[in-house]
Design a protein around this motif. Structure first.
Motif, PDB file in Angstrom:
ATOM      1  N   GLU A   1       0.791  -1.197   0.000  1.00  0.00           N
ATOM      2  CA  GLU A   1       0.079  -0.105  -0.101  1.00  0.00           C
ATOM      3  C   GLU A   1       0.697   1.318   0.053  1.00  0.00           C
ATOM      4  O   GLU A   1       1.785   1.332   0.561  1.00  0.00           O
ATOM      5  CB  GLU A   1      -0.849  -0.001   1.124  1.00  0.00           C
ATOM      6  CG  GLU A   1      -2.043  -0.885   1.204  1.00  0.00           C
ATOM      7  CD  GLU A   1      -1.672  -2.462   1.655  1.00  0.00           C
ATOM      8  OE1 GLU A   1      -2.315  -3.215   1.492  1.00  0.00           O
ATOM      9  OE2 GLU A   1      -0.419  -2.579   2.038  1.00  0.00           O
ATOM     10  N   LYS A   2       0.582   2.049  -0.713  1.00  0.00           N
ATOM     11  CA  LYS A   2       1.082   3.337  -0.821  1.00  0.00           C
ATOM     12  C   LYS A   2       0.815   4.459   0.298  1.00  0.00           C
ATOM     13  O   LYS A   2      -0.326   4.473   0.847  1.00  0.00           O
ATOM     14  CB  LYS A   2       0.550   4.290  -1.995  1.00  0.00           C
ATOM     15  CG  LYS A   2       1.367   5.612  -2.351  1.00  0.00           C
ATOM     16  CD  LYS A   2       1.060   6.110  -3.645  1.00  0.00           C
ATOM     17  CE  LYS A   2       2.086   7.226  -3.871  1.00  0.00           C
ATOM     18  NZ  LYS A   2       1.552   8.602  -4.021  1.00  0.00           N
ATOM     19  N   TYR A   3       1.911   5.015   1.094  1.00  0.00           N
ATOM     20  CA  TYR A   3       1.769   5.833   2.036  1.00  0.00           C
ATOM     21  C   TYR A   3       2.203   7.318   1.884  1.00  0.00           C
ATOM     22  O   TYR A   3       3.409   7.535   1.152  1.00  0.00           O
ATOM     23  CB  TYR A   3       2.717   5.232   3.261  1.00  0.00           C
ATOM     24  CG  TYR A   3       1.854   4.179   4.250  1.00  0.00           C
ATOM     25  CD1 TYR A   3       1.470   4.499   5.257  1.00  0.00           C
ATOM     26  CD2 TYR A   3       1.805   2.945   3.637  1.00  0.00           C
ATOM     27  CE1 TYR A   3       0.433   3.656   6.075  1.00  0.00           C
ATOM     28  CE2 TYR A   3       1.127   2.084   4.553  1.00  0.00           C
ATOM     29  CZ  TYR A   3       0.490   2.114   5.843  1.00  0.00           C
ATOM     30  OH  TYR A   3      -0.128   1.469   6.498  1.00  0.00           O
ATOM     31  N   ASN A   4       1.623   8.354   2.293  1.00  0.00           N
ATOM     32  CA  ASN A   4       1.918   9.655   2.386  1.00  0.00           C
ATOM     33  C   ASN A   4       2.130  10.106   3.635  1.00  0.00           C
ATOM     34  O   ASN A   4       1.471   9.587   4.564  1.00  0.00           O
ATOM     35  CB  ASN A   4       0.913  10.444   1.368  1.00  0.00           C
ATOM     36  CG  ASN A   4       0.851  10.041   0.061  1.00  0.00           C
ATOM     37  OD1 ASN A   4       1.928  10.118  -0.711  1.00  0.00           O
ATOM     38  ND2 ASN A   4      -0.229   9.759  -0.246  1.00  0.00           N
ATOM     39  N   PHE A   5       2.927  10.951   3.972  1.00  0.00           N
ATOM     40  CA  PHE A   5       2.780  11.745   5.069  1.00  0.00           C
ATOM     41  C   PHE A   5       1.875  12.627   5.449  1.00  0.00           C
ATOM     42  O   PHE A   5       1.403  13.612   4.645  1.00  0.00           O
ATOM     43  CB  PHE A   5       4.153  12.378   5.367  1.00  0.00           C
ATOM     44  CG  PHE A   5       4.547  12.753   6.913  1.00  0.00           C
ATOM     45  CD1 PHE A   5       5.202  11.819   7.397  1.00  0.00           C
ATOM     46  CD2 PHE A   5       4.166  13.960   7.456  1.00  0.00           C
ATOM     47  CE1 PHE A   5       5.688  12.085   9.054  1.00  0.00           C
ATOM     48  CE2 PHE A   5       4.728  13.973   8.792  1.00  0.00           C
ATOM     49  CZ  PHE A   5       5.153  13.186   9.541  1.00  0.00           C
ATOM     50  N   HIS A   6       1.132  12.383   6.637  1.00  0.00           N
ATOM     51  CA  HIS A   6      -0.197  13.039   6.888  1.00  0.00           C
ATOM     52  C   HIS A   6      -0.126  13.727   8.406  1.00  0.00           C
ATOM     53  O   HIS A   6       1.020  13.627   8.986  1.00  0.00           O
ATOM     54  CB  HIS A   6      -1.355  11.985   6.835  1.00  0.00           C
ATOM     55  CG  HIS A   6      -2.493  12.593   6.176  1.00  0.00           C
ATOM     56  ND1 HIS A   6      -3.809  12.799   7.373  1.00  0.00           N
ATOM     57  CD2 HIS A   6      -3.049  13.018   5.358  1.00  0.00           C
ATOM     58  CE1 HIS A   6      -4.786  13.350   6.629  1.00  0.00           C
ATOM     59  NE2 HIS A   6      -4.425  13.465   5.153  1.00  0.00           N
ATOM     60  N   PHE A   7      -1.166  14.039   8.862  1.00  0.00           N
ATOM     61  CA  PHE A   7      -1.231  14.971  10.170  1.00  0.00           C
ATOM     62  C   PHE A   7      -0.686  14.049  11.115  1.00  0.00           C
ATOM     63  O   PHE A   7       0.189  14.465  11.874  1.00  0.00           O
ATOM     64  CB  PHE A   7      -2.724  15.256  10.441  1.00  0.00           C
ATOM     65  CG  PHE A   7      -3.421  16.025   9.692  1.00  0.00           C
ATOM     66  CD1 PHE A   7      -3.020  17.487   9.627  1.00  0.00           C
ATOM     67  CD2 PHE A   7      -4.541  15.807   9.069  1.00  0.00           C
ATOM     68  CE1 PHE A   7      -3.510  18.499   8.523  1.00  0.00           C
ATOM     69  CE2 PHE A   7      -5.031  16.717   7.957  1.00  0.00           C
ATOM     70  CZ  PHE A   7      -4.576  18.079   7.872  1.00  0.00           C
TER      71      PHE A   7
END
Length: 168
Positions: free
Chosen positions: A40-46
């Motif tokens: 799964e693709k992850y992005n930096f979030h809150f």
């Protein structure tokens, strides 16, 4: 066809009940960074690394009856509890997924607070940077969490302990 869903279900089969969506996100991300086959693709979030794909798969697994989701009101916010159902356990028997030491890793992670796993996952997100820069990013991006230098060091030690767990 549902292999990625089955891998996610292995998280619950290994960890048991997982309390909190944020915690689940961090557990899967950390496992991915430990080279378990999560794609799964992850992005930096809150709250650090976040994957929309994990969220959608969990929703699908709940809709299929393979995961149970219990929503609890905690005075001002909702908390979710997830666990594998009997149907989910039965479904998993159709998959031969080799994920050595996943049980130990997931159990260790599930014993931690979501706050600590948020720190660990943030450290891992920036692991290609020198420790001082990672620490600076943690203090800047996660200023509301008020992490200490000692906690950052604990996160590094914890990551090493997980890696050692896998080598056994």
């Amino acid at each position: 066809m549902l292999t990625d869903h089955a891998k996610l279900m292995k998280v619950f089969a290994s960890a048991g009940e997982v309390i909190g969506r944020k915690k689940l996100q961090k557990m899967v991300y950390i496992a991915k960074k430990l080279n378990y086959p999560f794609y799964e693709k992850y992005n930096f979030h809150f709250y650090g690394p976040y994957s929309e794909e994990v969220t959608l798969r969990v929703e699908e697994l709940c809709n299929l009856g393979f995961l149970s989701e219990l929503k609890e009101n905690k005075g001002g916010y909702s908390q979710y509890r997830y666990a594998l159902t009997e149907n989910g356990e039965e479904f998993l028997t159709h998959y031969d997924l080799e994920m050595p030491h996943l049980n130990e890793c997931m159990t260790k992670m599930n014993e931690q607070s979501s706050r600590f796993l948020e720190l660990v996952s943030t450290v891992l997100f920036f692991e290609n940077l020198p420790k001082e820069e990672v620490q600076e990013k943690v203090f800047t991006l996660k200023s509301k969490q008020r992490y200490t230098e000692e906690e950052v060091n604990e996160a590094y030690d914890y990551i090493e302990s997980l890696r050692e767990c896998i080598k056994q």
